[in-house]
Design an enzyme around this catalytic site. Sequence first.
Site, short mmCIF file in Angstrom:
data_model
loop_
_atom_site.label_atom_id
_atom_site.label_comp_id
_atom_site.label_asym_id
_atom_site.label_seq_id
_atom_site.Cartn_x
_atom_site.Cartn_y
_atom_site.Cartn_z
CD GLU A 7 29.00 31.17 40.12
OE1 GLU A 7 29.91 30.93 39.30
OE2 GLU A 7 28.74 32.29 40.52
CG HIS A 42 32.79 31.69 32.55
ND1 HIS A 42 32.36 30.57 33.24
CD2 HIS A 42 32.95 32.66 33.48
CE1 HIS A 42 32.25 30.85 34.53
NE2 HIS A 42 32.59 32.12 34.71
CD GLU A 74 42.05 47.89 30.12
OE1 GLU A 74 42.59 46.76 30.09
OE2 GLU A 74 40.87 48.10 29.74
CG ASN A 100 33.87 29.59 38.15
OD1 ASN A 100 33.77 28.43 38.56
ND2 ASN A 100 32.91 30.46 38.26
CG ASN A 128 36.44 37.83 38.43
OD1 ASN A 128 36.57 37.89 39.64
ND2 ASN A 128 37.47 37.66 37.60
N GLY A 153 42.24 34.46 27.32
CA GLY A 153 41.21 33.44 27.23
C GLY A 153 40.89 33.00 25.81
CE1 TYR A 176 42.48 36.89 37.23
CE2 TYR A 176 40.80 37.53 35.66
CZ TYR A 176 41.20 37.33 36.96
OH TYR A 176 40.35 37.60 38.00
CG MET A 236 33.48 31.74 42.39
SD MET A 236 32.00 31.07 41.62
CE MET A 236 32.20 29.34 41.98
P1 FAD Z 1 40.01 40.11 30.36
O1 FAD Z 1 40.11 39.87 31.80
O2 FAD Z 1 38.72 40.10 29.69
O3 FAD Z 1 40.84 41.40 30.04
C1 FAD Z 1 40.89 42.01 28.77
C2 FAD Z 1 41.21 43.48 28.95
O4 FAD Z 1 41.56 44.03 27.68
C3 FAD Z 1 40.04 44.30 29.46
O5 FAD Z 1 40.48 45.12 30.53
C4 FAD Z 1 39.63 45.15 28.26
O6 FAD Z 1 39.13 46.44 28.62
C5 FAD Z 1 40.93 45.28 27.50
N1 FAD Z 1 40.76 45.46 26.05
C6 FAD Z 1 39.94 44.79 25.22
N2 FAD Z 1 40.11 45.20 23.95
C7 FAD Z 1 41.06 46.16 23.98
C8 FAD Z 1 41.66 46.98 22.97
N3 FAD Z 1 41.33 46.86 21.68
N4 FAD Z 1 42.59 47.90 23.35
C9 FAD Z 1 42.94 48.03 24.66
N5 FAD Z 1 42.40 47.27 25.65
C10 FAD Z 1 41.48 46.35 25.31
N6 FAD Z 1 36.04 33.78 36.11
C11 FAD Z 1 36.45 33.02 37.15
O7 FAD Z 1 37.40 32.25 37.02
N7 FAD Z 1 35.79 33.08 38.35
C12 FAD Z 1 34.71 33.89 38.55
O8 FAD Z 1 34.15 33.94 39.65
C13 FAD Z 1 34.26 34.68 37.45
N8 FAD Z 1 33.16 35.48 37.57
C14 FAD Z 1 32.86 36.34 36.55
C15 FAD Z 1 31.83 37.27 36.73
C16 FAD Z 1 31.58 38.23 35.76
C17 FAD Z 1 30.48 39.23 35.96
C18 FAD Z 1 32.37 38.26 34.57
C19 FAD Z 1 32.14 39.29 33.50
C20 FAD Z 1 33.38 37.33 34.38
C21 FAD Z 1 33.63 36.37 35.35
N9 FAD Z 1 34.65 35.45 35.21
C22 FAD Z 1 35.00 34.63 36.24
C23 FAD Z 1 35.42 35.35 33.96
C24 FAD Z 1 36.82 35.99 34.04
O9 FAD Z 1 36.75 37.27 34.60
C25 FAD Z 1 37.40 36.02 32.63
O10 FAD Z 1 37.49 34.69 32.15
C26 FAD Z 1 38.77 36.67 32.58
O11 FAD Z 1 38.74 37.99 33.05
C27 FAD Z 1 39.33 36.65 31.17
O12 FAD Z 1 40.69 37.03 31.23
P2 FAD Z 1 41.46 37.51 29.94
O13 FAD Z 1 42.90 37.62 30.28
O14 FAD Z 1 41.08 36.64 28.80
O15 FAD Z 1 40.92 38.96 29.58
#
Ligand code: FAD
Length: 502
Positions: free
Chosen positions: A355, A440, A35, A478, A113, A468, A15, A116
């Site tokens: 939820e 989360h 990625e 969420n 995810n 995050g 995100y 939500m």
């Molecule tokens: P992420 O989305 O975690 O993205 C990080 C990316 O960086 C990943 O693609 C990873 O592969 C990549 N990465 C990591 N380290 C490296 C590296 N060293 N080099 C290159 N790439 C790297 N949230 C909601 O709001 N609603 C929901 O319904 C919900 N359901 C969920 C269900 C599940 C099963 C899971 C696992 C999570 C859920 N979440 C939900 C949580 C939500 O998906 C996360 O809070 C969100 O994706 C976090 O966003 P982010 O930008 O922090 O990083």
Amino acid sequence: SDGAFSPAVVVGTGYGAAVTALRLGQAGVPTLMLEMGQLWDTPAEDGRTFSPMLSPDRRSMWLKDRTEMPLASFLWLDINRRIERYAGVLDRVDHGDMSVYVGRGVGGGSLVNGAMAVTPKRWYFEEILPEVDADEMYGVYFPRANAALGVNSVDPGWFETCDSYRYARLSRRHAHKAGYRTTFVPSVYDFDYMRREEAGEVPRSALASEVIFGNNHGKRSLDRTYLAAALGTGNVTIRTLREVREIRRAGDGTYWLTVNELDQAGNVVARRQLGTRYLFLGAGSLGSTELLLRARDTGTLPDLGEEIGRGWGPNGNVMLGRANHAWDLTGITQSGMPALGIDAWDDPEHPVFAEIAPMPAGVELWVSLYLAITRNPERGHFTYDAATDSARLHWTAGQGEPSIRAAKAHFDRINRANGTIYRHDLFGDTRVFENRFTYHPLGGLALGTATDLYGRVHGYPNLYVTDGSLIPGSTGVNPFVTITALAERNIERVLAEDIRRG
Ligand code: FAD
């Protein structure tokens, strides 16, 4: 092969990363996204892009020999199965008393995810990030995030009659009987598509139980929203199977990254150096925190401070199941995408937002499942472990207790009002409340402590955190809408003040 230099680099494609890349691209800044996971846009021989949920294959998990599902058992039977080790889409990172689920691939967590899309209660947002202007967040950035994410709501009329939310209607009735309020939960799953799934007009995804191993249809994951728009600017490039390992800073201010190139079995097939002027960390709470801890403790960014790795929390996650009476059917078709929550967040003693989760097995199980988000004040922290060259999370079972107490307070009441009991067979042993995993992960590089109020890392100009890890352990709902909106806010400021163009 990787170019030796890119003006801006974004690590990750979740995100925070996706927002940042889109706004950089629109501003005309050539931006490279790195990625570690794969791009999920091509059907395999079976016609599917992602693994089926109920018969998972190698596409389901990131470099594992077995699936590792959060519901470990049913009637104490292990429901996990052997798979081939492969760069699949869902990872589970184990840290002793806490396991963290994360998405791997272009789109990060959006691929796995529950879709939500919840905006936090304003009073709680003000409490967790008091220095962020809430008027601006609720007036500008939350609406901007919701629009760009494609958030939509279930048609309440259809909800009342469809088969696939029978389980949610049952849990709602039980909650109301105990005096609780329920609320519809907005989603980035296309509810129109779901309605056509139920009508038998289109291939099933949510109604084929798909969620944690990816949705083959219906979900507006980031690769269809922010990332598609970012690529559309013509200024953004995404490279996959690239894992960033090290960050150094040269005397002229250039950041140099050491990047491992992986194959689909996870082997490192090349190691490259890449330079950039503006470096944005969007690797998620675990990923970004590990990168900066490693940089501090191996001396490649020696001026990083004590706040790196602090303020981590699992958003108070607790999962539990209730056993229903024989006459209370949840239905054999359960949408994998939740649409309803029990809102007890205003409870003064035990704030809980639960939820109403599906247990989509394709047969009647008489189980009502919940993922409760609780307000747990405990925080964990990370240290760098030189032996494994990785970050270790310090979080104890005892720190998870407040979450269980909160969930128990409310679900005991729901059980009493309905003459029901908890399930004891879902989490591998006889426990009722599962708080040893989180979906989360939040914090590690908290806004206003590890960074300034816009995600600029203290001590290192042109180094930013976008994901995050900025949120100190809890959002009360969420988290992805909060992460997205905060990233929108921060990049707007950074573009206006920091980035030289043209
Ligand atoms: P992420 O989305 O975690 O993205 C990080 C990316 O960086 C990943 O693609 C990873 O592969 C990549 N990465 C990591 N380290 C490296 C590296 N060293 N080099 C290159 N790439 C790297 N949230 C909601 O709001 N609603 C929901 O319904 C919900 N359901 C969920 C269900 C599940 C099963 C899971 C696992 C999570 C859920 N979440 C939900 C949580 C939500 O998906 C996360 O809070 C969100 O994706 C976090 O966003 P982010 O930008 O922090 O990083």
